[in-house]
Motif scaffolding. Structure first.
Motif, PDB file in Angstrom:
ATOM      1  N   THR C  95       0.881  -1.354   0.070  1.00  0.00           N
ATOM      2  CA  THR C  95      -0.050  -0.059  -0.018  1.00  0.00           C
ATOM      3  C   THR C  95       1.033   1.333   0.132  1.00  0.00           C
ATOM      4  O   THR C  95       0.694   2.345  -0.693  1.00  0.00           O
ATOM      5  CB  THR C  95      -0.945  -0.026   1.296  1.00  0.00           C
ATOM      6  OG1 THR C  95      -1.234  -1.162   1.692  1.00  0.00           O
ATOM      7  CG2 THR C  95      -2.240   0.865   0.797  1.00  0.00           C
ATOM      8  N   TRP C  96       1.850   1.464   0.969  1.00  0.00           N
ATOM      9  CA  TRP C  96       2.971   2.313   0.776  1.00  0.00           C
ATOM     10  C   TRP C  96       3.455   2.646  -0.555  1.00  0.00           C
ATOM     11  O   TRP C  96       3.276   3.695  -0.700  1.00  0.00           O
ATOM     12  CB  TRP C  96       3.929   1.968   2.113  1.00  0.00           C
ATOM     13  CG  TRP C  96       5.024   2.936   1.875  1.00  0.00           C
ATOM     14  CD1 TRP C  96       5.195   4.088   2.542  1.00  0.00           C
ATOM     15  CD2 TRP C  96       6.223   2.703   1.313  1.00  0.00           C
ATOM     16  NE1 TRP C  96       6.385   4.578   2.362  1.00  0.00           N
ATOM     17  CE2 TRP C  96       6.958   3.712   1.780  1.00  0.00           C
ATOM     18  CE3 TRP C  96       6.856   1.414   0.523  1.00  0.00           C
ATOM     19  CZ2 TRP C  96       8.391   3.786   1.166  1.00  0.00           C
ATOM     20  CZ3 TRP C  96       8.234   1.609   0.122  1.00  0.00           C
ATOM     21  CH2 TRP C  96       8.864   2.865   0.368  1.00  0.00           C
ATOM     22  N   ALA C  97       4.082   1.689  -1.116  1.00  0.00           N
ATOM     23  CA  ALA C  97       4.739   1.824  -2.321  1.00  0.00           C
ATOM     24  C   ALA C  97       3.650   2.375  -3.430  1.00  0.00           C
ATOM     25  O   ALA C  97       4.143   3.428  -4.120  1.00  0.00           O
ATOM     26  CB  ALA C  97       5.298   0.523  -2.939  1.00  0.00           C
ATOM     27  N   ILE C  98       2.465   1.979  -3.451  1.00  0.00           N
ATOM     28  CA  ILE C  98       1.571   2.373  -4.350  1.00  0.00           C
ATOM     29  C   ILE C  98       1.213   3.888  -4.241  1.00  0.00           C
ATOM     30  O   ILE C  98       1.128   4.535  -5.174  1.00  0.00           O
ATOM     31  CB  ILE C  98       0.288   1.349  -4.581  1.00  0.00           C
ATOM     32  CG1 ILE C  98       0.553  -0.143  -5.076  1.00  0.00           C
ATOM     33  CG2 ILE C  98      -0.708   1.979  -5.358  1.00  0.00           C
ATOM     34  CD1 ILE C  98      -0.503  -1.026  -4.655  1.00  0.00           C
ATOM     35  N   ALA C 103       1.643   8.990  -5.801  1.00  0.00           N
ATOM     36  CA  ALA C 103       1.816  10.637  -5.323  1.00  0.00           C
ATOM     37  C   ALA C 103       2.861  11.306  -6.083  1.00  0.00           C
ATOM     38  O   ALA C 103       2.805  12.363  -6.493  1.00  0.00           O
ATOM     39  CB  ALA C 103       1.872  10.837  -3.664  1.00  0.00           C
ATOM     40  N   THR C 104       4.127  10.571  -6.014  1.00  0.00           N
ATOM     41  CA  THR C 104       5.263  11.191  -6.623  1.00  0.00           C
ATOM     42  C   THR C 104       5.011  11.784  -8.007  1.00  0.00           C
ATOM     43  O   THR C 104       5.523  12.584  -8.547  1.00  0.00           O
ATOM     44  CB  THR C 104       6.392  10.158  -6.389  1.00  0.00           C
ATOM     45  OG1 THR C 104       6.456   9.792  -5.203  1.00  0.00           O
ATOM     46  CG2 THR C 104       7.439  10.734  -6.903  1.00  0.00           C
ATOM     47  N   SER C 105       4.541  10.562  -8.788  1.00  0.00           N
ATOM     48  CA  SER C 105       4.398  10.898 -10.339  1.00  0.00           C
ATOM     49  C   SER C 105       3.437  12.167 -10.610  1.00  0.00           C
ATOM     50  O   SER C 105       3.604  13.011 -11.470  1.00  0.00           O
ATOM     51  CB  SER C 105       4.066   9.611 -11.193  1.00  0.00           C
ATOM     52  OG  SER C 105       3.473   8.500 -10.275  1.00  0.00           O
ATOM     53  N   ILE C 157      -5.883   8.282   1.400  1.00  0.00           N
ATOM     54  CA  ILE C 157      -5.185   9.175   2.437  1.00  0.00           C
ATOM     55  C   ILE C 157      -3.741   9.209   2.310  1.00  0.00           C
ATOM     56  O   ILE C 157      -3.139  10.435   2.528  1.00  0.00           O
ATOM     57  CB  ILE C 157      -5.669   8.538   3.715  1.00  0.00           C
ATOM     58  CG1 ILE C 157      -7.043   8.832   4.008  1.00  0.00           C
ATOM     59  CG2 ILE C 157      -4.850   9.146   4.979  1.00  0.00           C
ATOM     60  CD1 ILE C 157      -7.526   7.892   4.927  1.00  0.00           C
ATOM     61  N   ILE C 158      -3.061   8.278   1.854  1.00  0.00           N
ATOM     62  CA  ILE C 158      -1.620   8.263   1.596  1.00  0.00           C
ATOM     63  C   ILE C 158      -1.066   9.184   0.640  1.00  0.00           C
ATOM     64  O   ILE C 158      -0.497  10.093   0.815  1.00  0.00           O
ATOM     65  CB  ILE C 158      -0.816   7.071   1.310  1.00  0.00           C
ATOM     66  CG1 ILE C 158      -1.255   5.842   2.635  1.00  0.00           C
ATOM     67  CG2 ILE C 158       0.200   6.932   1.039  1.00  0.00           C
ATOM     68  CD1 ILE C 158      -1.139   4.397   2.212  1.00  0.00           C
ATOM     69  N   VAL C 159      -2.230   9.066  -0.626  1.00  0.00           N
ATOM     70  CA  VAL C 159      -1.677   9.919  -1.861  1.00  0.00           C
ATOM     71  C   VAL C 159      -1.971  11.476  -1.204  1.00  0.00           C
ATOM     72  O   VAL C 159      -1.162  12.392  -1.548  1.00  0.00           O
ATOM     73  CB  VAL C 159      -2.479   9.521  -2.759  1.00  0.00           C
ATOM     74  CG1 VAL C 159      -2.257  10.527  -4.010  1.00  0.00           C
ATOM     75  CG2 VAL C 159      -2.115   8.151  -3.311  1.00  0.00           C
ATOM     76  N   PHE C 160      -2.998  11.867  -0.765  1.00  0.00           N
ATOM     77  CA  PHE C 160      -3.374  13.160  -0.278  1.00  0.00           C
ATOM     78  C   PHE C 160      -2.130  13.901   0.495  1.00  0.00           C
ATOM     79  O   PHE C 160      -1.652  14.848   0.203  1.00  0.00           O
ATOM     80  CB  PHE C 160      -4.627  13.216   0.331  1.00  0.00           C
ATOM     81  CG  PHE C 160      -4.927  14.663   0.727  1.00  0.00           C
ATOM     82  CD1 PHE C 160      -5.684  15.377  -0.115  1.00  0.00           C
ATOM     83  CD2 PHE C 160      -4.603  15.094   2.112  1.00  0.00           C
ATOM     84  CE1 PHE C 160      -5.908  16.751   0.125  1.00  0.00           C
ATOM     85  CE2 PHE C 160      -5.118  16.741   2.282  1.00  0.00           C
ATOM     86  CZ  PHE C 160      -5.471  17.264   1.308  1.00  0.00           C
TER      87      PHE C 160
END
Lengths: 269, 274, 289
Positions: C95-98, C103-105, C157-160
């Motif tokens: 989940t973290w990596a995805i 988010a980075t790209s 939530i992670i991406v945001f």
């Protein structure tokens, strides 16, 4: 009547490292009287800064001693002030010009009005009384160095030590600052020990020029500068005597660089 | 020789100043207005129960939070946040200064602190919750345990990186220990300290919200989860908006304080860049 | 104004982190000091474990809820041999990596475009400044409503949260492109695309790396937070399960595991960042706060 102020006897400094020890200063002995302006000049890398740090008590010499008014210097003495070459790093950017000049006085003079008077006076002496509320980084390099000088003046030291203070400013500013140093010496009778790598500057400023050898350093010659006390950038530098002294010191430095000078068995006083 | 050119304010013709103000407002408000409009239109056509229109959310926001529940839920949350953040900053700066100045202490604690910092702060919530119960002390402890580290580690780094010439200057003028701390060490470390404080504030807000959401029976976080569980979608959105506003408010307050405290720092940066 | 007055100071400051180590070559001493540091650091951890042991044994905190290391560390060792533990790590880390990649790209592309077009930059400024400080955990209830306990809820939530870390850094980086270099590139007739490729991206790369390092840490925090409070499977959910079962040695073992995971992520990304910085030191000023 010579009034002995500073005595450096047999000073030696060795730095230890993994590749063996490096002898930066071999054996330096000289003295300085109150009210004198002495310049120390030497080839680059001869340990001038190390010498100054030992004299000011920032660095412990390997052997030998430094005495100020007959008292051995082991930590920075309260009656000595330093002006560093790196004015940009020796002034605190979070304090105003006034704050910088006032800071060392805080524990010396508890009275605020007394401090204020000293600060005003020192800033006027360096021609910066209009910039008291500015921050150092808002000023030009030459003006920043003036602030550092004002800080030292306000501290009212018995001896003012300057470590290549004008090496990082442009030529015109430099001439102005040199005259400022002469004026402080002449008008306020300040004792100044001025280290430089610039031969012209040392002859123009000093009453004596102490020529250092290359590392491991010793005092190669102590030149008496017999120029009139009233000096001027144009006329003094045009004097034949100035040229002669400059040439003499220049030759000494060249000899020092080539390592031709022979270390005398006993130090010259 | 002139004094700072930065101190000289340039005056401009008045109508151009106006033009710039209007243009600036257009840029500042243009996109948010457009986004809200698109959202509103989309919400009135598509029937998604989870995304009510901004007007509905605005209504719910006012009716939920303006009134006694502001005193009941919002103020206590903010108070806990303030106490927790203040404690973290105070502890972080004091401990960080000591650790930064005493070299062996720094060497002793560094790997440990690196590890403690790497623990994701929310995992501390269940641990502290069982030890202290659903009390204010629990929430404040959680906030401190999570947001102390960025302040602490940044202070250590900042104190250690005090410039060598500045330190020698202080020594050569025989500044006392207190003077060195007050006029050299702390100001020199302040840019790093502020970086740490910024991170600490955002962590503190997160921890305040989560600790209230899952281990509390009052507070802003609790209310939002309560609305969600009872399918009071409009009210829940109102809560989310309120949290967003608190985040923005915190950021604004921080940047005002930062600009004041680090005026000299931004000044030197500007000069160096010019 | 003399820019040169401050520039050398900044350089010197950057290269001498320890105040007193600049005076002479001291490699041998350096090695001895490194050994001393490592020794003291290990001692610090041992002391910490010792204090931790004492607190419940001396009865300062209830040993049931605050188990000593003699209970926790063996439990962690058992976990390390447990397949389910490793599965949980895999779930958390994927989940973290995805989340981090998405988010980075997204942040890199958007920030480059916005950073290059002055109109977009001024138009988005307030929106960015408003959205960025919103605590991402505020979105947890909404995500639970929309997605339930599916991984998408955690991803949002992670991406945001990690998007803004990268976005802001890349925006700084694109703004940092030297104006002389840009004019030079233009005068040599480089097209828009090659300017971006050969000038903008190399300048922004170190900033991007800083952003990714910060984002990686934030993403891990939120991946575990989401598992704890949304309930998608992973280390965070295992921790909550252990707590509701009253299995406190396991709770503490998992806390240590998440700490080690965080430490690993920090170290790896700091290394990557230093790599990227080492050949770009010249184009970059001091640390961007």
């Amino acid at each position: 009547m010579p009034d002995n102020l500073l005595t450096v006897t047999g000073l030696r400094k060795v730095y230890d490292s993994s590749t063996g020890s490096v002898e930066a200063i071999g054996d330096i002995t000289f003295r300085m009287d109150a009210g004198e302006l002495v310049c120390i000049v030497g080839p680059s890398g001869c340990g001038k800064t190390t010498l100054l740090k030992c004299i000011s008590g920032l660095l412990k010499p390997t052997s030998g001693s430094v005495e100020l008014r007959g008292r051995p210097v082991t930590s920075p003495p309260p009656n000595m002030a330093l002006v560093f070459q790196e004015y940009g790093r020796s002034l605190y950017p979070w304090l105003t010009v006034r704050g910088n000049v006032e800071l060392p006085l805080k524990h010396k003079y508890p009275s605020r009005s007394e401090r204020g008077r000293l600060v005003e006076d020192a800033l006027r002496a360096v021609g910066l009384d209009h910039a008291a509320a500015s921050y150092p980084w808002q000023l030009s390099g030459g003006m920043q160095q003036r602030v550092a000088i004002a800080r030292a003046v306000a501290y009212q030291p018995e001896v003012l030590i300057m470590d290549e203070p004008f090496a990082a400013v442009d030529a015109q500013t430099r001439a102005d600052l040199e005259d400022l140093v002469r004026a402080l010496h002449r008008e306020r009778g300040m004792s100044i020990l001025f280290v430089t790598h610039d031969i012209d500057e040392s002859v123009y400023l000093g009453e004596r020029v102490v020529v250092l050898s290359k590392s491991p350093t010793w005092v190669q010659e102590d030149v008496h500068v017999d120029l009139p006390d009233d000096r001027d950038q144009i006329t003094t530098r045009a004097l034949p005597r100035f040229t002669a002294l400059r040439t003499h010191v220049y030759e000494q430095i060249q000899r020092a660089k080539r390592g031709e000078a022979v270390r005398p068995p006993a130090p010259v006083a | 020789m002139t004094t700072s050119s930065g101190a000289v304010a340039r005056s401009r013709p008045r109508h151009r100043t106006w033009q710039r103000l209007v243009g600036g407002a257009g840029f500042a408000l243009g996109l948010p207005v457009v986004l809200l409009l698109v959202w509103g239109i989309w919400a009135s056509f598509a029937v998604s129960p989870f995304f009510p229109s901004p007007l509905v959310i605005g209504d719910a926001f006012v009716s939920t939070w303006v009134g006694p529940s502001f005193l009941q839920d919002v103020l206590p949350s903010l108070a806990r946040l303030a106490v927790g953040a203040a404690l973290s900053i105070l502890l972080g700066v004091v401990l960080g200064t000591v650790i930064g100045l005493v070299r062996w202490l720094g060497d002793l604690l560094e790997p440990l602190l690196e590890f403690l910092r790497a623990i994701p702060p929310p995992v501390l919530i269940p641990i502290v919750a069982v030890l202290l119960g659903p009390t204010d002390a629990m929430k404040i402890t959680v906030i401190v345990a999570g947001s102390l580290w960025p302040v602490l580690l940044n202070t250590i780094d900042g104190v250690r990186a005090t410039d060598a010439v500045m330190t020698e200057t202080a020594r050569s003028f025989s500044l006392t220990r207190t003077e060195r701390l007050r006029y050299l060490v702390l100001p020199a470390a302040s840019p790093r300290i502020m970086t740490g404080v910024r991170q600490a504030l955002s962590i503190a807000l997160i921890l305040m919200v989560i600790s209230e959401m899952f281990f509390s029976s009052s507070g802003l976080g609790y209310r939002i989860v309560y609305f969600q569980r009872n399918y009071l979608i409009d009210q829940m959105w109102g809560g989310i908006v309120l949290l967003g506003l608190i985040g923005v408010l915190l950021a604004v307050v921080f940047s005002l304080v930062e600009r004041r405290v680090l005026r000299w720092y931004h000044g030197t940066k500007e000069v160096a860049r010019a | 104004m003399q820019p040169s007055a401050l520039a050398p100071a900044a350089v010197a400051r950057a290269s001498t982190p320890a105040p007193s180590s600049s005076s002479s070559p001291r490699r041998g001493r350096g090695r001895r000091r490194a050994a001393r540091r490592a020794g003291l650091g290990a001692l610090g951890i041992v002391l910490f474990v010792g204090v931790w042991q004492l607190v419940p044994t001396a009865g300062l905190l209830d040993g049931r809820y605050f188990p000593p290391p003699t209970a926790v560390l063996p439990r962690l060792a058992t976990d390390l041999g447990d397949l389910e533990f490793w599965r949980n790590i895999r779930r958390t880390m994927s989940t973290w990596a995805i989340g981090l990649v998405v988010a980075t790209s997204a942040a890199t592309v958007l920030a480059t475009v916005i950073g290059l077009v002055p109109f977009l930059r001024s138009a988005t400024h307030t929106t960015v400044e408003f959205l960025r400080p919103i605590p991402s955990v505020a979105l947890i209830p909404l995500c639970v409503l929309v997605f339930g306990i599916q991984p998408q809820a955690a991803l949002v939530i992670i991406v945001f949260a990690s998007f803004w870390q990268v976005f802001v850094q890349v925006l700084y980086g694109v703004a940092d492109v030297d104006s002389v270099a840009r004019d030079t590139a233009r005068s040599f007739g480089l097209g828009r695309w090659s300017r971006v490729r050969h000038l903008v991206l190399p300048t922004a790369l170190p900033y991007l790396m800083t952003g990714v390092r910060l984002a990686a840490a934030v993403a891990l925090i939120l991946a575990i937070t989401a598992e704890m409070f949304i309930g998608n499977p992973g280390l965070g959910r295992a921790l909550i399960f252990a707590q509701s079962a009253g299995d406190y040695p396991q709770v503490y073992a998992l806390v240590i595991a998440t700490g080690l995971l965080g430490l690993g992520v920090n170290l790896v990304f700091r290394l990557v960042e230093r790599r990227a910085l080492s050949w770009h030191q010249s184009v970059r000023g001091e640390e961007v706060p």
